[in-house]
Design an enzyme around this catalytic site. Structure first.
Site, PDB file in Angstrom:
ATOM      1  N   ASN A  18       0.822  -1.210   0.000  1.00  0.00           N
ATOM      2  CA  ASN A  18       0.000   0.000   0.000  1.00  0.00           C
ATOM      3  C   ASN A  18       0.857   1.261   0.000  1.00  0.00           C
ATOM      4  OD1 ASN A  18      -2.608   1.090  -0.145  1.00  0.00           O
ATOM      5  ND2 ASN A  18      -2.594   1.595   2.029  1.00  0.00           N
ATOM      6  N   ARG A  19       2.123   1.123  -0.363  1.00  0.00           N
ATOM      7  CA  ARG A  19       3.013   2.257  -0.648  1.00  0.00           C
ATOM      8  C   ARG A  19       3.751   2.032  -1.953  1.00  0.00           C
ATOM      9  NH1 ARG A  19       0.614   2.439   3.566  1.00  0.00           N
ATOM     10  NH2 ARG A  19       1.191   3.465   5.527  1.00  0.00           N
ATOM     11  N   HIS A  56      -9.100  -2.947   5.449  1.00  0.00           N
ATOM     12  CA  HIS A  56      -7.874  -2.990   6.238  1.00  0.00           C
ATOM     13  C   HIS A  56      -8.226  -3.151   7.721  1.00  0.00           C
ATOM     14  CE1 HIS A  56      -5.244  -0.837   3.051  1.00  0.00           C
ATOM     15  NE2 HIS A  56      -6.391  -1.171   2.494  1.00  0.00           N
ATOM     16  N   GLU A 109     -11.247   0.851   7.244  1.00  0.00           N
ATOM     17  CA  GLU A 109     -10.576   0.286   8.421  1.00  0.00           C
ATOM     18  C   GLU A 109     -11.672  -0.274   9.314  1.00  0.00           C
ATOM     19  OE1 GLU A 109      -7.320   0.270   8.783  1.00  0.00           O
ATOM     20  OE2 GLU A 109      -6.596   1.779   7.358  1.00  0.00           O
TER      21      GLU A 109
END
Length: 453
Positions: A156-157, A196, A278
């Site tokens: 996720n980066r 997530h 989330e």
């Protein structure tokens, strides 16, 4: 309409649907997660009381004890595909570093087929929506019990970033990232949600800012994203009651900026409206907490799909010459973001927050653009566009130059002015006169022939 639920945390809910247990591997952050005391008691009320207990529990020997292995997850996915073959299709979008397939479940009445189907009723999701579920994006990270993949890269980066020149080298991207990017370029997804763990909030773009400061940084469709996030939050058991996040939603850059995330890339490059959900304060919920997580989020997921389909403007874009579908661009005046219509049917669905007036503009190279204004209420509005081809003046000039004539434009004008006719009309008249004279001459010759004999 194609809708996507992705990321490995969704495995929890998918596996519960299989009447088993699942896995989690990737989240937005990592800094804000906190553990809570678990219990072996399966009593539902007891679990509900303890679900958000913030007291830390002793370190666990195995965070994923009781969860599915990657092998068990693959087996369960394929079993579902066989059991529900009439409404599902199982396919892979690629493999992880260690060669584990990234399986996807497509649920629809016509799996594998592209359809122009914007309509929706709560009991007809299977018939009116193509729902794609990617149970896990990082199977290697799950096996290793860590956030990064087998190369210890945070997926996720790992996506190209809009603000900073990072991850621009295609060869350096992880295979899982490449698989997602290729997938979204091939499929025409309307919206998606990435699930997530580590907090309890519905997060929306932008995820970062141009100066890396922690601040509210709105994307062009900020109002629509707020609407979508609020639908999820208020349908949740207690997400909207959050004391940390007003209404249970947050702008990513305002919460804490990240760069190279999947959410922003989907929106910019694939025209796919993605939320980062989330759904648990704990990154590794205990196995007996999974049923509660499912119950807390089940209606949120269904209502999110419903809101995506039931709001906005949709329709088809066709050519007035032949009626063929056009993959035209759809823009909204005042919103600096466009989407593309599908190439097969010319169908589009533009998600918009209800209760406002919008000016919809459709454009396509080689065609005249069209604009219409709509007043969008609670239900989606259907608007079809028929575009007219643009006449090619260059082609017309080439056709005219092919004629070998010595008359210039002024002469043409004078002929039209005094005789009210064009060259084509004059040519037809002359041809008719010549043909008539030839007829008379031939007749006269045949009349005089006997006298010569």
């Amino acid at each position: 309409m194609e809708i996507l639920f992705s990321s490995s945390f969704y495995t929890l809910f998918l596996a519960f649907f299989f009447f088993s247990l699942a896995s989690t591997a990737i989240a937005r952050g990592g800094e804000q997660a906190s553990s809570f005391s678990g219990s072996t008691d399966h009593d539902h009320d007891f679990l509900r009381r303890r679900f958000f207990d913030q007291t830390k529990s002793p370190p666990r020997v195995d965070l994923a004890r009781g969860y599915m292995t990657n092998f068990e997850l693959e087996k369960a996915v394929k079993q579902f595909g066989r059991r529900c073959s009439n409404i599902s299709r199982i396919y892979s979008i690629g493999k992880s570093v260690k060669g584990i397939p990234l399986w996807v479940m497509e649920i629809s009445d016509k799996p594998g087929q592209q359809e122009a189907e914007p309509a929706f009723k709560a009991t007809l999701i299977i018939r009116d929506v193509h729902l794609h579920i990617l149970p896990t994006m990082n199977p290697d990270g799950f096996s290793l019990r860590r956030r990064g993949n087998a190369n210890n890269i945070d997926l996720n980066r790992d996506f190209p970033d809009q603000f900073f020149p990072m991850n621009n080298d295609l060869n350096s991207r992880q295979p899982e990232t490449k698989a997602i990017m290729n997938w979204l370029k091939e499929r025409h997804f309307t919206a998606s949600a990435s699930l997530h763990g580590g907090a309890l909030v519905a997060n929306y773009p932008w995820d970062g800012s141009d100066d890396k400061r922690r601040q509210y940084y709105a994307c062009p469709d900020d109002k629509t994203f707020q609407y979508m996030a609020s639908i999820y939050s208020h349908s949740h058991y207690n997400m909207s009651l959050s004391k940390e996040f007003l209404g249970g939603i947050t702008n990513g850059a305002f919460w804490y900026p990240i760069y190279g995330g999947m959410q922003d890339w989907n929106y910019i490059h694939a025209g796919c409206f993605e939320l980062t959900l989330e759904i648990s304060d704990n990154k590794w919920p205990m196995e007996n907490e999974i049923p509660i997580l499912w119950e807390y989020n089940r209606m949120s997921m269904l209502n999110l799909v419903a809101s995506i389909v039931k709001t906005g403007v949709h329709g088809r874009i066709l050519s007035s010459k032949g009626g063929q579908p056009l993959p035209a661009s759809i823009a909204i005046k005042g919103i600096n973001s466009t989407i593309e219509a599908g190439g097969l049917f010319g169908d589009y669905h533009r998600i918009l927050a209800p209760g406002e007036s919008y000016e919809v503009m459709v454009s396509m190279p080689g065609y005249k653009s069209k604009t219409t204004r709509i007043l969008l209420e609670e239900e989606a509005m259907s608007v079809d566009f028929i575009l007219d081809p643009v006449e090619n003046p260059q082609l017309r000039k080439q056709v005219g130059s092919a004629c070998d004539c010595s008359c210039d434009d002024k002469t043409n004008f004078e002929l039209v002015k005094y005789f009210g006719v064009t060259y084509l009309e004059i040519s037809l008249v002359v041809a008719f006169i010549l043909a008539f004279l030839c007829f008379l001459l031939k007749r006269k010759m045949s009349y005089n022939l006997p006298k010569h004999r």
